[in-house]
Design a protein around this motif. Structure first.
Motif, PDB file in Angstrom:
ATOM      1  N   ASN A 110       0.819  -1.215   0.000  1.00 38.38           N
ATOM      2  CA  ASN A 110       0.000   0.000   0.000  1.00 38.38           C
ATOM      3  C   ASN A 110       0.852   1.263   0.000  1.00 38.38           C
ATOM      4  O   ASN A 110       0.505   2.243  -0.664  1.00 38.38           O
ATOM      5  CB  ASN A 110      -0.930   0.006   1.210  1.00 38.38           C
ATOM      6  CG  ASN A 110      -2.116  -0.909   0.996  1.00 38.38           C
ATOM      7  OD1 ASN A 110      -2.406  -1.296  -0.135  1.00 38.38           O
ATOM      8  ND2 ASN A 110      -2.789  -1.276   2.073  1.00 38.38           N
ATOM      9  N   THR A 111       1.949   1.252   0.764  1.00 29.69           N
ATOM     10  CA  THR A 111       2.843   2.409   0.766  1.00 29.69           C
ATOM     11  C   THR A 111       3.402   2.661  -0.627  1.00 29.69           C
ATOM     12  O   THR A 111       3.405   3.792  -1.130  1.00 29.69           O
ATOM     13  CB  THR A 111       3.998   2.204   1.759  1.00 29.69           C
ATOM     14  OG1 THR A 111       3.469   2.265   3.079  1.00 29.69           O
ATOM     15  CG2 THR A 111       5.060   3.276   1.611  1.00 29.69           C
ATOM     16  N   ILE A 112       3.857   1.572  -1.277  1.00 29.31           N
ATOM     17  CA  ILE A 112       4.401   1.715  -2.633  1.00 29.31           C
ATOM     18  C   ILE A 112       3.306   2.199  -3.584  1.00 29.31           C
ATOM     19  O   ILE A 112       3.512   3.118  -4.385  1.00 29.31           O
ATOM     20  CB  ILE A 112       4.953   0.359  -3.141  1.00 29.31           C
ATOM     21  CG1 ILE A 112       5.996  -0.194  -2.173  1.00 29.31           C
ATOM     22  CG2 ILE A 112       5.501   0.487  -4.552  1.00 29.31           C
ATOM     23  CD1 ILE A 112       7.347   0.405  -2.276  1.00 29.31           C
ATOM     24  N   TYR A 113       2.126   1.584  -3.450  1.00 27.78           N
ATOM     25  CA  TYR A 113       1.007   1.930  -4.322  1.00 27.78           C
ATOM     26  C   TYR A 113       0.642   3.404  -4.161  1.00 27.78           C
ATOM     27  O   TYR A 113       0.489   4.136  -5.140  1.00 27.78           O
ATOM     28  CB  TYR A 113      -0.177   1.030  -3.972  1.00 27.78           C
ATOM     29  CG  TYR A 113      -1.472   1.373  -4.675  1.00 27.78           C
ATOM     30  CD1 TYR A 113      -1.680   1.027  -6.006  1.00 27.78           C
ATOM     31  CD2 TYR A 113      -2.490   2.035  -3.995  1.00 27.78           C
ATOM     32  CE1 TYR A 113      -2.865   1.339  -6.641  1.00 27.78           C
ATOM     33  CE2 TYR A 113      -3.681   2.353  -4.630  1.00 27.78           C
ATOM     34  CZ  TYR A 113      -3.863   2.005  -5.954  1.00 27.78           C
ATOM     35  OH  TYR A 113      -5.034   2.327  -6.576  1.00 27.78           O
ATOM     36  N   LEU A 114       0.522   3.817  -2.883  1.00 30.62           N
ATOM     37  CA  LEU A 114       0.178   5.211  -2.600  1.00 30.62           C
ATOM     38  C   LEU A 114       1.220   6.151  -3.219  1.00 30.62           C
ATOM     39  O   LEU A 114       0.877   7.150  -3.860  1.00 30.62           O
ATOM     40  CB  LEU A 114       0.114   5.407  -1.085  1.00 30.62           C
ATOM     41  CG  LEU A 114      -0.585   6.651  -0.544  1.00 30.62           C
ATOM     42  CD1 LEU A 114      -2.028   6.688  -0.995  1.00 30.62           C
ATOM     43  CD2 LEU A 114      -0.530   6.651   0.986  1.00 30.62           C
ATOM     44  N   SER A 115       2.511   5.806  -3.045  1.00 27.52           N
ATOM     45  CA  SER A 115       3.578   6.646  -3.594  1.00 27.52           C
ATOM     46  C   SER A 115       3.467   6.732  -5.110  1.00 27.52           C
ATOM     47  O   SER A 115       3.566   7.817  -5.687  1.00 27.52           O
ATOM     48  CB  SER A 115       4.957   6.089  -3.238  1.00 27.52           C
ATOM     49  OG  SER A 115       5.066   5.894  -1.871  1.00 27.52           O
ATOM     50  N   LEU A 116       3.249   5.572  -5.756  1.00 25.49           N
ATOM     51  CA  LEU A 116       3.231   5.563  -7.218  1.00 25.49           C
ATOM     52  C   LEU A 116       2.026   6.308  -7.773  1.00 25.49           C
ATOM     53  O   LEU A 116       2.157   7.105  -8.705  1.00 25.49           O
ATOM     54  CB  LEU A 116       3.237   4.120  -7.743  1.00 25.49           C
ATOM     55  CG  LEU A 116       4.563   3.390  -7.614  1.00 25.49           C
ATOM     56  CD1 LEU A 116       4.450   1.972  -8.148  1.00 25.49           C
ATOM     57  CD2 LEU A 116       5.654   4.142  -8.374  1.00 25.49           C
ATOM     58  N   VAL A 117       0.847   6.048  -7.184  1.00 22.94           N
ATOM     59  CA  VAL A 117      -0.354   6.708  -7.684  1.00 22.94           C
ATOM     60  C   VAL A 117      -0.226   8.220  -7.516  1.00 22.94           C
ATOM     61  O   VAL A 117      -0.518   8.996  -8.433  1.00 22.94           O
ATOM     62  CB  VAL A 117      -1.608   6.186  -6.951  1.00 22.94           C
ATOM     63  CG1 VAL A 117      -2.820   7.032  -7.298  1.00 22.94           C
ATOM     64  CG2 VAL A 117      -1.861   4.746  -7.322  1.00 22.94           C
ATOM     65  N   CYS A 118       0.256   8.634  -6.320  1.00 24.04           N
ATOM     66  CA  CYS A 118       0.399  10.068  -6.081  1.00 24.04           C
ATOM     67  C   CYS A 118       1.469  10.661  -6.988  1.00 24.04           C
ATOM     68  O   CYS A 118       1.338  11.794  -7.450  1.00 24.04           O
ATOM     69  CB  CYS A 118       0.745  10.344  -4.623  1.00 24.04           C
ATOM     70  SG  CYS A 118      -0.602   9.897  -3.525  1.00 24.04           S
TER      71      CYS A 118
END
Lengths: 248, 297, 262
Positions: free
Chosen positions: A37-45
């Motif tokens: 989720n941290t990686i996902y959040l970083s990438l999406v943002c």
């Protein structure tokens, strides 16, 4: 794998160092989810902030005075206020104004979830920096270089793709990297509105398994390694993209 | 006529325009600082105040239209809670002072260690610096909050360790790492000629550092150090996430007690205005110092 | 190269044009930037294989004229024909025009993120979609021609001004142009590197390339030019073969200018 799990179970019994995230499959999966989720959040943002940056830089070149002022106001607001306050503001203040819809179990819930608000607020936060970065990057390519490309028969699109953007990217890269590293660190703030990223998940695990020191240490090292790795890769990329013979 | 453009050398032609140099200089500065630079302007404060006032009158007009005059206005609610909020804000300032003090002392030592000639000292201080620079502030805050004891005993005296002191330490750690980089950067920006000249006058390494190099660094370090302080002050709201009773926590409690959704915007706006009023003079002074330094260079 | 016959066919898009007609024909060209009229009715012809030099004070419209010829700058009125094709028209095939007309700039304008060899190869590969290996071969030959063997992998930032300018000339030649425009190509160079660039241009001229130069190098112009043009405030004041032009200028303005400079 089973031996590794057993060893960590033994470690807990022998020393009291209780790393449930290794031997307990439930905690392990939660932690992996948190990391993802941290990686996902970083990438999406990152993606959205780049889009905001491009659109903002384009709007800043608008002939309309109020469009430019609006973009400038946005940049100033998001640059100079704490991102946590921004996130609270998005989630609590704007979130309370949003309409509610019925979900599949018939319960009324807000149209935008805490995930959405986290993505929105972090993207706008990082995007405010990108606008200025992209504008400077494009401005940094001299008109003469564009002219040279045109004289070689490049059309407008080709000039952009082969000459302007590669040069602008090189100019922007150090500032963009700063921003990306900053963004990854800032994703931890999503904890405050209960988005299950690493920090939040770690909190849940230590509440259930009462292993605060282990989880806390693990978390700290996980972030330091993640950000350290990012910084290293980015520095390497920057070095390889540096224009030879120009500046340090 | 036929005079050549002497401003252009052979290879240092302006291939990229000043915008590129500006951006890169800024990126380099922000990398040392480990955080983006604050650029506060006077109109930011005015805009915030305008939002509060406009919102207030908007709420007023709506309440009037609905015909329930019993409800308190936003302004008088803020006025009523002002002592509580200001008390919280003073707490933020106190935390920022202590964190900055501890972080500066520790960071200066760490920064000097980073240029040590003994490689284990240099290496370990580099590692510590990078470690705390890469860790998110909030995670460091959690770390201190949960792992420091709530009290400890020295020579039979029990010293309590309340949450806010843990928060001070948690915030001092990233400040330390960033100050360390600022100090190292400033020392390395002093021309090597200064070292050579001092060596030839038989100064010892420590004497050169303390009497010749560091005094010259102070001027260079002041603007980034002040900017770091402003950033730290704004970051003290993070302490609300771990439950320290600072201004953000108190605001949320007030809002919960009032239970009036229309108060959200003006109350958050008021908190931001407090931070602005405190940080704006710092940011302005930083800019002035930077300008003065840039001119003298 | 199999594509060369196609290219030759495409190049002569205007069937009526034959090589004995002017390769560049300029008729009564006007151009203003805002209120300032830079070109106030320029007319002249350039024949294939000619080397012409345009001189004149700064701001007399020389550089603008060159930019108009390859349509970097649109003209307000008049006509410019390159190989019989009108440049000043709405549905101009810019690519075809720029293939015919190469241009070298005062500031070199090499692409700093590409090596010398890549700079030369870029346009033929990316714009003309030619075969990469063939282009690389040709680019190497061109680099050798401008005496820069061994500098294939150097980036512009690692080359001296004179070397960069020679790469820029090679980059232009890689498009196989019929006309080369040189816009004050030595003005930004250190004195000691000027000659290496002039030597390259001289060789090109001797090979029969049609060249149009805007220059301040009077000695060079006198040697290589077939025809001299002197512009003043947007018009051609005087022209003629270099011997006569320099030895015996007729117009007062030409005399004043040459007196100042020589």
């Amino acid at each position: 794998m089973q031996e590794i799990y057993e060893w960590f179970r033994w470690l807990n019994e022998a020393t009291g160092i209780n790393l449930t995230i290794v031997y307990d499959s439930y905690d392990r999966e939660r932690m992996i989810d948190g990391f993802v989720n941290t990686i996902y959040l970083s990438l999406v943002c990152l993606g959205f902030s780049v889009i905001i940056g491009i659109v903002g830089a384009w709007l800043q070149g608008s002939p309309l005075k109020w469009t430019r002022r609006l973009v400038n106001g946005y940049i100033q607001l998001f640059r100079n206020t704490p991102p946590l306050v921004q996130m609270y503001f998005f989630f609590f203040a704007l979130g309370s104004l949003m309409p509610r819809v019925e979900n599949e179990w018939g319960i009324m819930e807000p149209i935008l979830s805490n995930w959405h608000w986290a993505i929105l607020s972090l993207s706008f936060f990082a995007g405010s920096f990108n606008v200025e970065i992209f504008r400077s990057g494009i401005e940094a390519v001299p008109k003469a270089t564009v002219e040279a490309a045109e004289a070689l028969g490049y059309n407008r699109l080709q000039t952009y793709v082969y000459v302007v953007l590669p040069l602008a990217l090189r100019v922007c890269l150090p500032a963009l990297n700063n921003n990306l590293v900053n963004l990854v660190k800032t994703t931890t703030l999503a904890y405050a509105i209960a988005v299950p990223e690493m920090l939040y998940v770690a909190n849940q695990i230590w509440s259930d398994s009462l292993n605060v020191p282990e989880m806390m240490t693990f978390l700290l090292f996980a972030y330091v390694l993640l950000v350290g790795l990012l910084v290293m890769v980015m520095n390497k990329w920057e070095r390889s993209m540096r224009l030879p013979g120009f500046g340090a | 006529m036929a005079k050549r453009h002497d401003v252009y050398g052979t290879t240092d032609l302006p291939v990229l325009l000043p915008a590129a140099e500006r951006l890169n200089r800024q990126a380099a500065a922000e990398r040392v600082l480990g955080a983006p630079k604050l650029r506060l302007r006077a109109w930011h404060g005015l805009a915030l105040a305008a939002v509060i006032v406009l919102w207030t009158s908007f709420v007023w007009a709506q309440a009037d239209g609905a015909g329930n005059e019993q409800q308190e206005s936003v302004i008088s609610a803020i006025w009523r809670w002002l002592p509580v909020l200001l008390g919280g804000f003073v707490f933020n300032i106190a935390i920022s002072f202590l964190s900055m003090g501890i972080g500066t002392v520790a960071g200066t030592l760490l920064g000097i260690m980073q240029i040590s000639q003994v490689w284990p000292v240099r290496g370990s201080s580099w590692l510590v610096t990078q470690f705390f620079r890469n860790a998110p502030w909030l995670v460091l805050l959690f770390f201190c909050m949960f792992l420091l004891p709530f009290e400890f005993t020295v020579f039979g005296v029990t010293i309590p360790f309340p949450d806010w002191i843990k928060a001070v330490i948690g915030l001092a750690l990233p400040v330390m790492a960033n100050v360390s980089e600022i100090v190292r950067g400033a020392i390395q920006s002093i021309p090597s000629g200064q070292w050579e000249a001092a060596h030839s006058l038989a100064f010892s390494r420590w004497q050169i550092l303390s009497q010749i190099i560091l005094p010259q660094c102070v001027k260079r370090m002041l603007p980034p150090w002040m900017n770091l302080y402003a950033i730290l002050t704004m970051a003290t709201v993070l302490a609300s996430v771990v439950g320290v009773g600072e201004v953000m926590t108190l605001t949320q409690r007030v809002l919960a007690a009032e239970n009036r959704p229309e108060f959200l915007v003006p109350f958050y706006g008021f908190v931001m205005l407090l931070f602005f009023a405190y940080c704006y003079p710092i940011a302005r002074t930083t800019q002035k110092l930077e300008l003065r330094y840039a001119v003298k260079q | 190269m199999p594509s060369s016959s196609n290219a030759a066919a495409a190049r002569h898009a205007d069937a009526n044009w034959t090589p004995d007609q002017p390769i560049v024909a300029i008729r009564n060209v006007h151009k203003s930037f805002g209120d300032f009229e830079v070109l106030r009715g320029i007319t002249f012809d350039v024949m294939k294989g000619d080397v012409i030099c345009i001189i004149g004070a700064s701001g007399s419209g020389k550089s603008t004229l060159l930019r108009c010829i390859n349509a970097l700058v649109p003209i307000d009125s008049g006509s410019i024909k390159v190989e019989g094709q009108e440049v000043h028209q709405p549905n101009l095939n810019t690519l075809a025009l720029r293939k015919k007309v190469g241009m070298v700039f005062q500031q070199f304008n090499l692409f700093p993120h590409k090596t010398a060899l890549q700079n030369i190869m870029m346009a033929p590969v990316q714009v003309l979609k030619q075969d990469k290996d063939a282009v690389r071969e040709r680019a190497r030959r061109l680099l050798a021609k401008v005496r820069l063997e061994g500098k294939e992998d150097a980036y512009p930032g690692e080359l001296s001004g004179g070397q960069q300018q020679r790469v820029a000339i090679a980059r232009s030649l890689a498009m196989n142009p019929d006309v080369m425009l040189f816009d004050e190509v030595t003005s930004a160079l250190d004195p000691e590197t000027v000659n290496e660039v002039l030597l390259t241009i001289r060789e090109l001229a001797e090979e029969g390339m049609t060249c149009m130069l805007v220059t301040h190098e009077m000695g060079f112009a006198r040697e290589v030019a077939d025809h001299m043009y002197f512009t003043d405030r947007g018009i051609i004041v005087e022209h003629g073969p270099p011997q006569e032009f320099f030895a015996n200028p007729k117009d007062e303005r030409t005399k004043a200018f040459l007196g100042q400079i020589l």
